[in-house]
Write a protein that holds these residues in place. Sequence first.
Motif, short mmCIF file in Angstrom:
data_model
loop_
_atom_site.label_atom_id
_atom_site.label_comp_id
_atom_site.label_asym_id
_atom_site.label_seq_id
_atom_site.Cartn_x
_atom_site.Cartn_y
_atom_site.Cartn_z
N GLY A 81 81.81 2.38 6.48
CA GLY A 81 82.00 3.36 7.54
C GLY A 81 83.01 2.98 8.59
N ARG A 82 83.40 1.70 8.64
CA ARG A 82 84.38 1.28 9.64
C ARG A 82 85.79 1.56 9.15
N THR A 83 86.72 1.64 10.08
CA THR A 83 88.13 1.87 9.73
C THR A 83 88.99 0.76 10.31
N ALA A 84 90.22 0.67 9.84
CA ALA A 84 91.16 -0.32 10.37
C ALA A 84 91.45 -0.05 11.84
N ASP A 85 91.44 1.22 12.24
CA ASP A 85 91.68 1.58 13.64
C ASP A 85 90.53 1.18 14.55
N GLU A 86 89.30 1.22 14.02
CA GLU A 86 88.12 0.87 14.82
C GLU A 86 87.20 -0.04 14.00
N PRO A 87 87.58 -1.30 13.82
CA PRO A 87 86.84 -2.20 12.94
C PRO A 87 85.47 -2.62 13.49
N LYS A 88 85.19 -2.33 14.74
CA LYS A 88 83.91 -2.73 15.34
C LYS A 88 82.95 -1.56 15.53
N LYS A 89 83.37 -0.35 15.13
CA LYS A 89 82.54 0.84 15.35
C LYS A 89 82.21 1.53 14.04
N HIS A 90 81.11 2.23 14.08
CA HIS A 90 80.68 3.12 12.99
C HIS A 90 80.18 2.40 11.75
N TYR A 91 79.75 1.14 11.91
CA TYR A 91 79.17 0.44 10.77
C TYR A 91 77.99 1.26 10.24
N GLY A 92 77.90 1.36 8.93
CA GLY A 92 76.79 2.05 8.29
C GLY A 92 76.94 3.56 8.27
N ARG A 93 78.12 4.05 8.57
CA ARG A 93 78.33 5.51 8.65
C ARG A 93 79.20 6.04 7.51
N GLY A 94 79.27 5.32 6.40
CA GLY A 94 80.13 5.76 5.30
C GLY A 94 79.39 6.47 4.18
N GLY A 95 78.10 6.75 4.36
CA GLY A 95 77.29 7.33 3.30
C GLY A 95 77.78 8.67 2.79
N THR A 96 77.63 8.88 1.49
CA THR A 96 78.05 10.13 0.86
C THR A 96 76.88 10.96 0.35
N LEU A 97 75.67 10.54 0.62
CA LEU A 97 74.50 11.28 0.16
C LEU A 97 73.89 12.14 1.27
N SER A 98 74.74 12.68 2.13
CA SER A 98 74.27 13.56 3.20
C SER A 98 73.49 14.72 2.58
N GLY A 99 72.37 15.01 3.15
CA GLY A 99 71.54 16.09 2.64
C GLY A 99 70.48 15.62 1.66
N THR A 100 70.64 14.41 1.12
CA THR A 100 69.64 13.86 0.21
C THR A 100 68.51 13.25 1.05
N LYS A 101 67.29 13.53 0.65
CA LYS A 101 66.12 12.98 1.33
C LYS A 101 65.51 11.88 0.45
N TYR A 102 64.74 11.01 1.09
CA TYR A 102 64.02 9.99 0.32
C TYR A 102 62.63 9.83 0.90
N MET A 103 61.74 9.37 0.05
CA MET A 103 60.37 9.09 0.48
C MET A 103 59.95 7.74 -0.08
N MET A 104 59.48 6.88 0.77
CA MET A 104 58.88 5.62 0.34
C MET A 104 57.40 5.87 0.08
N SER A 105 56.93 5.42 -1.08
CA SER A 105 55.51 5.45 -1.41
C SER A 105 55.17 4.05 -1.89
N VAL A 106 54.28 3.39 -1.17
CA VAL A 106 54.04 1.97 -1.41
C VAL A 106 52.56 1.66 -1.55
N THR A 107 52.30 0.55 -2.24
CA THR A 107 50.93 0.08 -2.40
C THR A 107 50.83 -1.33 -1.81
N PHE A 108 49.71 -1.56 -1.13
CA PHE A 108 49.47 -2.83 -0.43
C PHE A 108 48.15 -3.45 -0.85
N ASN A 109 48.11 -4.77 -0.92
CA ASN A 109 46.84 -5.47 -0.95
C ASN A 109 46.22 -5.45 0.45
#
Length: 193
Positions: free
Chosen positions: A99-127
């Motif tokens: 998600g970062r660019t050469a112009d702003e190498p310190k900003k927008h980390y983690g903003r490069g995702g291409t799955l916009s609109g996709t949802k996810y659900m975690m379903s987990v089991t615990f002891n």
Amino acid sequence: MSNILIINGHQYYPFSEGKLNATLVDEAVSLLTQKGHETRVVTMQDEINVEQELENHQWADIVIFQSPINWMGVTWSFKKYMDEVYTAGMGGALCNGDGRTADEPKKHYGRGGTLSGTKYMMSVTFNAPEEAFNDPSEFFNGKSVDDLLFPMHMNFKFFDMRALPTFACFDVMKNANVDNDLERFKAHLNDHI
């Protein structure tokens, strides 16, 4: 209707054969297909084809991650799946870099995702029992299930996916109540998908 990818992250051990996680996956497939959704399932016992898994993620409107929590995280085989598939997806299938660019190498980390609109659900089991969470006097120091799953949530945020509420089964090895867990799971799916 939606395309739903279900990933069963269970890793077989002699003391943990994966019956509950498999049952939850089967229940999800049955309920969701009855509602008209299309489903695909991948397990950690399958031979993982990275390109197919990238296509599965691009195909999916919703991804359900079904996994036991072992040693405070997902199984090693599920982590290996993520390392291989998600690293391969960095070139545009799941995200365009970090998600970062050469112009702003310190900003927008983690903003490069291409799955916009996709949802996810975690379903987990615990002891762990449910009472171990959300109580400052218990083991998790008042933290919630989602606090424990924070790294997983950040992985999916990296791809610009949106979280549905997490589902959890508790105390599954010593005081399992599978019938109740299945009813709660079906209600959860009906409420959120």
